[in-house]
Design an enzyme around this catalytic site. Structure first.
Site, PDB file in Angstrom:
ATOM      1  N   LYS A  75      44.691  36.498  16.495  1.00 48.11           N
ATOM      2  CA  LYS A  75      44.729  36.215  15.056  1.00 48.11           C
ATOM      3  C   LYS A  75      43.681  37.076  14.363  1.00 48.11           C
ATOM      4  O   LYS A  75      42.556  37.201  14.840  1.00 48.11           O
ATOM      5  CB  LYS A  75      44.460  34.728  14.818  1.00 48.11           C
ATOM      6  N   SER A 150      47.920  28.278   9.008  1.00 50.75           N
ATOM      7  CA  SER A 150      47.769  29.680   8.684  1.00 50.75           C
ATOM      8  C   SER A 150      48.076  30.610   9.856  1.00 50.75           C
ATOM      9  O   SER A 150      48.278  31.812   9.655  1.00 50.75           O
ATOM     10  CB  SER A 150      46.325  29.941   8.204  1.00 50.75           C
ATOM     11  N   SER A 174      45.991  24.378  11.017  1.00 48.52           N
ATOM     12  CA  SER A 174      46.459  25.771  11.043  1.00 48.52           C
ATOM     13  C   SER A 174      46.929  26.260  12.404  1.00 48.52           C
ATOM     14  O   SER A 174      47.500  27.355  12.500  1.00 48.52           O
ATOM     15  CB  SER A 174      45.352  26.700  10.521  1.00 48.52           C
TER      16      SER A 174
END
Length: 228
Positions: A75, A150, A174
């Site tokens: 990420k 997210s 997330s």
């Protein structure tokens, strides 16, 4: 090679029995990224050159680490030395860190190979994967659906077999929410169990560093590596 049936365990077994090499596996996953990422937009930065270089180094080495030659995605909140870290924001679109986050360091020391940096809601502010400055991430199961956020690129890349696992962050859902929307396994560790060092903060008193995998077993094995 059917990538959908490969797990961390099956790849390590394939390496041991010489069924395939690390370079062959990494190439196969990079080809999958090349084919699918233009549609899914799960990756912001693809780091194929470094990945193939690391794969070649491992090809003839004895397997002594738990993630030997396993392709992963990171990420884009996790700092990676020499590789762009954008937080999915144009504010950091050209930022190249001088050091690597603790989590990524632990995973690389365990033998994992990063294929690149994954898309997400900018600064981890979002729950749909639609709020990245680099464009929305699509759900691999239905392009009309969101993949959650997210950690949208993390969930989409694992669900579409572009990587075996991906790092993720969770402040208020997330990791767990995108995992639930893409039929993957998302883990939010207890706060403080996994180091936040080198990860861009969304809310530092709440952020946790987790991951997304295909199976619960793999999730537990990864936590054994990243915790501490």
């Amino acid at each position: 090679m059917d990538l959908s049936k490969l797990t961390i365990t099956s790849i390590l077994e394939g390496y041991k029995t010489k069924k395939f090499s690390v370079s062959e596996i990494v190439n196969a996953y990079l080809e999958q990224i090349e084919k699918l990422n233009p549609t899914l937009n799960a990756f912001i930065t693809i780091d194929g050159e470094n990945a193939l270089k690391k794969a070649k180094e491992l090809d003839d080495k004895e397997i002594t680490s738990p993630l030997h030659g396993i392709p992963m995605g990171i990420k884009d909140m996790f700092l990676t030395k020499g590789v762009k870290t954008t937080a999915a924001s144009n504010v950091l679109k050209d930022y190249i860190p001088q050091y690597t986050s603790t989590v990524v360091t632990k995973l690389e020391e365990a033998g994992a190979i990063s294929l690149g940096k994954l898309n997400h809601d900018a600064w981890a502010h979002g729950a749909s994967g639609e709020n990245s400055d680099f464009g929305p991430t699509k759900n691999p199961w239905n392009l009309e659906y969101v993949p959650g956020g997210s950690s949208s690129g993390s969930s989409a890349s694992v669900a579409s077999n572009m990587v075996l696992f991906a790092t993720a962050t969770d402040t208020g859902g997330s990791t767990r929410q995108p995992a639930s929307l893409t039929n993957t396994v998302g883990l939010k560790p207890t706060y403080g169990l996994v180091s936040r060092y080198g990860v861009i903060a969304m809310a530092s008193s709440l952020d946790t560093m987790g991951h997304i995998t295909k199976t619960v077993q793999e999730s537990a094995e990864l936590l054994n590596i990243t915790q501490g």
